[in-house]
Design an enzyme around this catalytic site. Structure first.
Site, PDB file in Angstrom:
ATOM      1  CB  CYS A   2     -32.086 -19.698 -20.757  1.00  0.00           C
ATOM      2  SG  CYS A   2     -30.485 -19.005 -20.284  1.00  0.00           S
ATOM      3  NE  ARG A  27     -37.960 -18.851 -19.357  1.00  0.00           N
ATOM      4  CZ  ARG A  27     -38.435 -19.028 -18.128  1.00  0.00           C
ATOM      5  NH1 ARG A  27     -39.657 -18.620 -17.843  1.00  0.00           N
ATOM      6  NH2 ARG A  27     -37.714 -19.578 -17.188  1.00  0.00           N
ATOM      7  CD1 TRP A  73     -30.359 -11.803 -20.730  1.00  0.00           C
ATOM      8  CD2 TRP A  73     -29.844 -12.716 -18.756  1.00  0.00           C
ATOM      9  NE1 TRP A  73     -29.995 -10.783 -19.892  1.00  0.00           N
ATOM     10  CE2 TRP A  73     -29.662 -11.310 -18.686  1.00  0.00           C
ATOM     11  CE3 TRP A  73     -29.572 -13.487 -17.633  1.00  0.00           C
ATOM     12  CZ2 TRP A  73     -29.235 -10.670 -17.522  1.00  0.00           C
ATOM     13  CZ3 TRP A  73     -29.163 -12.853 -16.475  1.00  0.00           C
ATOM     14  CH2 TRP A  73     -28.975 -11.462 -16.429  1.00  0.00           C
ATOM     15  CG  ASN A  99     -33.022 -20.917 -16.968  1.00  0.00           C
ATOM     16  OD1 ASN A  99     -32.198 -19.993 -16.924  1.00  0.00           O
ATOM     17  ND2 ASN A  99     -34.250 -20.802 -16.530  1.00  0.00           N
ATOM     18  N   GLY A 100     -29.756 -21.482 -15.680  1.00  0.00           N
ATOM     19  CA  GLY A 100     -29.272 -21.387 -14.305  1.00  0.00           C
ATOM     20  C   GLY A 100     -27.773 -21.147 -14.302  1.00  0.00           C
ATOM     21  CD  GLU A 480     -42.379   0.861 -13.206  1.00  0.00           C
ATOM     22  OE1 GLU A 480     -41.446   0.563 -12.446  1.00  0.00           O
ATOM     23  OE2 GLU A 480     -42.679   0.205 -14.215  1.00  0.00           O
ATOM     24  CE  LYS A 484     -41.521  -0.497 -17.512  1.00  0.00           C
ATOM     25  NZ  LYS A 484     -41.314  -0.874 -16.157  1.00  0.00           N
ATOM     26  CD  GLU A 487     -37.597  -1.966 -18.135  1.00  0.00           C
ATOM     27  OE1 GLU A 487     -36.974  -3.018 -17.952  1.00  0.00           O
ATOM     28  OE2 GLU A 487     -38.667  -1.733 -17.560  1.00  0.00           O
ATOM     29  CG  HIS A 503     -31.433  18.402  -0.914  1.00  0.00           C
ATOM     30  ND1 HIS A 503     -31.077  19.323   0.049  1.00  0.00           N
ATOM     31  CD2 HIS A 503     -32.786  18.318  -0.857  1.00  0.00           C
ATOM     32  CE1 HIS A 503     -32.154  19.735   0.698  1.00  0.00           C
ATOM     33  NE2 HIS A 503     -33.219  19.143   0.170  1.00  0.00           N
ATOM     34  CE  LYS A 602     -42.336  -9.700 -18.027  1.00  0.00           C
ATOM     35  NZ  LYS A 602     -42.611  -8.258 -17.926  1.00  0.00           N
TER      36      LYS A 602
HETATM   37  C1  AGP Z   1     -39.387  -4.180 -15.166  1.00  0.00           C
HETATM   38  O1  AGP Z   1     -39.820  -3.453 -16.309  1.00  0.00           O
HETATM   39  C2  AGP Z   1     -38.122  -4.938 -15.435  1.00  0.00           C
HETATM   40  N1  AGP Z   1     -38.310  -5.825 -16.527  1.00  0.00           N
HETATM   41  C3  AGP Z   1     -37.546  -5.603 -14.198  1.00  0.00           C
HETATM   42  O2  AGP Z   1     -37.108  -4.569 -13.354  1.00  0.00           O
HETATM   43  C4  AGP Z   1     -38.483  -6.519 -13.372  1.00  0.00           C
HETATM   44  O3  AGP Z   1     -39.494  -5.744 -12.763  1.00  0.00           O
HETATM   45  C5  AGP Z   1     -37.650  -7.188 -12.274  1.00  0.00           C
HETATM   46  O4  AGP Z   1     -36.686  -8.005 -12.889  1.00  0.00           O
HETATM   47  C6  AGP Z   1     -38.502  -8.027 -11.302  1.00  0.00           C
HETATM   48  O5  AGP Z   1     -39.130  -9.056 -12.009  1.00  0.00           O
HETATM   49  P1  AGP Z   1     -40.275  -9.891 -11.251  1.00  0.00           P
HETATM   50  O6  AGP Z   1     -41.397  -8.942 -10.929  1.00  0.00           O
HETATM   51  O7  AGP Z   1     -40.687 -10.950 -12.232  1.00  0.00           O
HETATM   52  O8  AGP Z   1     -39.671 -10.460  -9.998  1.00  0.00           O
END
Ligand code: AGP
Length: 607
Positions: A2, A27, A73, A99-100, A480, A484, A487, A503, A602
């Protein structure tokens, strides 16, 4: 994770809180809220959805010099107005943002109910508000201290009370908090980014620390009530680097920034004449790294994919066995580690709870802990024995792009440094260094194709599934690319080793299945060509990323996007760029919120 912001000073509080929340919205953005005092009376406005929704409800002109704000969040309780922060104790004496996760909130809540406390929300945060109120006589800081000693779990909190309207109380355990020092005013935030417009002077709270903040004073203590003196650090966040500029989205800006950020990742580190790289951040522990029996890279998400590429680099150049582990799995499986093991925690934000916990577990078992992070002074960076900053600048878009390529560059320079101390000769080293120095212009050549790439994306936007296939160093790029797409466009996408398609996943192939092949010319190029033929035999929709002049690949592909020829080790740094752009353009065409995709944050600072 958050966003938290607090202010006390002579300025009008709401513009400061709202500007801070906008900068922290990456965040988490399920709901938002602010609270302030108006002639001693508590005022609070909350809303579901983005910070802009909250802003529409506010009169920014109110005269108040103290307040707190939060963008959420959701962890406990759905994103509703009742569950949005700030939360108030049932007697109205305590107001806080958090936050937590309070892990023992249920037992605490039960005890508070037995003592007559009442609750409106489903959140653990409201439990903390009532717990502080339960212990609040005439000293808010003391009440916060008592409560913090009763909770288990992670918190970054800011607390205010109408009975002491001249101070903010902050406390930190596991979730980041910084105090921004101003002139006749002070700030609190979960990320220095939110304060960059007002001050670069910050105090970073460590776990178990708290602060009592008035307009002209910041008193720092432990939650054990021991006075501590904290250093005021100067952050280097330039405001222009946290603005979108002329770009429609942060993500597009950050994709295009990569010509600069990959250079920043190796600037001042390459030694062209010696065919190696110097990394000051790990030089003190280099003897332990060189003589390690095993290297483990632990991370989440995109950082995990960068780690998979690092595995190839490190094993090829250092001949030290390397494993890459999801942090959330690594920390619970009782890993076999000792002082001859090096554990590398990879994290853009440096706040990912799973990765932070994994490296703490590795430390308990005696391993050398290294960090590869983007955010200076982040929790993971501070927890490690040594590390490398990737210098990508603030990454605001939730989907990681520039951090990924900078992490890969950092891993390559690290592997080169170690390898050249062992058995890699100068000519092999120089070949890598020269390719790194050409990397910004190679990336620019791909970015110059953005319009063509967008035209391909327009033809793919209606699909609901996709496969990404690559081999060797380009298998992590397949993973990757799939992440992308899924998400930010919500299209289901999977990455696989190209050979693995036979397979099982080949059953998915039909003329409605886009299959992205990453196929630069390398020693296994012909094998990938065979895999493409297998997909074409089943009328799959092939989109390939390859090198110019590859007539066979062009013939076999519905669409071909070319990337410059480079050193095999640097191919992932180029082949990922078209996949970042394709995901971006497809998501935009689908009307998705590219910078703040649904359900995401994030950095995930909860487990
Ligand atoms: C990546 O596009 C995502 N937002 C997510 O997988 C991110 O890479 C993951 O949460 C790790 O975050 P960090 O690199 O800040 O630890």
């Amino acid at each position: 994770m958050c966003g938290i912001v607090g202010y006390i000073g002579a300025q009008k509080v709401l513009p400061i809180l709202m500007d801070g929340l906008k900068r922290l919205e990456y965040r988490g953005y399920d709901s938002a809220g602010v609270a302030w005092f108006d002639n001693g009376a508590l005022k609070m406005v909350k809303s579901v959805g983005k910070v802009n929704e909250l802003g529409r409800k506010l009169d920014y002109g109110i005269e108040s010099g103290l307040g707190i704000g939060h963008t959420r969040w959701a962890t406990h309780g759905e994103p509703t107005e009742i569950n949005a922060h700030p939360h108030v104790s049932d007697d109205g004496r305590v107001v806080l943002i958090h936050n937590g996760i309070i892990e023992n909130y249920a037992s605490l809540k039960q005890k508070l109910i037995e003592r007559g406390r009442t609750f409106q929300s489903e959140t653990d945060t409201e439990v903390l508000a009532n717990l502080i109120a339960e212990n609040f006589t005439d000293d808010l800081a003391a009440a916060v201290r008592v409560a913090c000693n009763l909770v288990e779990g992670a918190y970054g909190i800011v607390v205010i009370s109408p009975e002491q309207p001249d101070r903010l109380i902050a406390a930190k355990m596991g979730s980041p908090l910084v105090i921004g020092a101003g002139n006749g005013e002070n700030f609190i935030a979960s990320d220095a980014l939110a304060l960059a417009k007002h001050t670069h002077s910050v105090i970073i709270l460590e776990d178990g620390e708290m602060a009592e903040v008035t307009r002209d004073n910041i008193v720092t203590k432990t939650i054990g009530n021991r006075l501590i003196s904290k250093v005021i650090q100067e952050t280097a966040i330039e405001v222009d680097r946290i603005e979108k500029g002329n770009y429609p989205h942060y993500m597009l800006k950050e994709i295009f920034e990569q010509t600069r950020t990959v250079k920043d990742a190796f600037a001042g580190r390459l030694l062209p004449e010696e065919g190696t790289a110097h990394l000051g951040g790990i030089s003190d522990v280099m003897p332990r790294i060189e003589n390690a029996e095993r290297i483990i890279i632990t991370a989440c998400g995109t950082s995990y994919h960068a780690g998979l590429i690092g595995e190839y680099y490190l094993e090829e150049l250092t001949r030290i066995p390397v494993e890459v582990e999801y942090a959330s799995e690594f920390r619970y499986r009782n890993p076999i580690l000792d002082e001859k093991t090096v554990v590398i925690a990879m994290s853009q934000s440096g706040e990912t709870a799973d990765t932070l916990s994994a490296l703490k577990e590795a430390r308990r078992k005696g391993a050398l802990i290294l960090g590869i992070c983007n955010v200076v002074g982040s929790s993971i960076a501070r927890e490690t024995d040594a590390g490398i900053y990737i210098h990508a600048g603030p990454e605001i878009g939730v989907a990681s792009t520039k951090a990924f390529t900078s992490q890969v560059v950092a891993l390559l320079t690290m592997a080169l440094n170690i390898g050249r101390r062992k058995h890699i000769g100068i000519s092999a080293g120089k070949a890598i260094v020269e390719s790194l120095r050409r990397l910004p212009e190679d990336i620019q050549q791909i970015l110059d194709q953005a319009d063509e790439i967008r035209n391909i994306a327009l033809q793919l936007k209606e699909h609901q599934n996709a496969l990404y296939l690559g081999r060797g160093l380009n298998y992590p790029v397949a993973l990757e690319g799939a992440l992308k797409l899924k998400e930010i466009s919500y299209i289901h996408a999977e990455g696989y080793p190209a050979a693995e398609m036979k397979h099982g996943p080949i059953a998915l192939i039909d003329n409605n299945m886009p299959v992205f092949f990453i196929a630069p010319r390398d020693e296994i190029h012909d094998k990938v060509i065979s895999n493409i033929q297998e997909v074409n035999a089943r009328k799959g929709y092939v989109i390939s990323i390859g090198n110019p002049g590859d007539a066979r690949l062009r013939e076999l592909s519905r669409h071909l996007i070319t990337v410059p020829v480079t050193h095999p080790f640097l191919a992932p740094l180029l082949t990922v760029i078209p996949l970042q752009l394709l995901a971006y353009y497809i998501a935009v065409e689908r009307g998705c919120d590219v910078d703040q995709p649904r359900n995401l944050a994030k950095s995930v600072t909860v487990e």
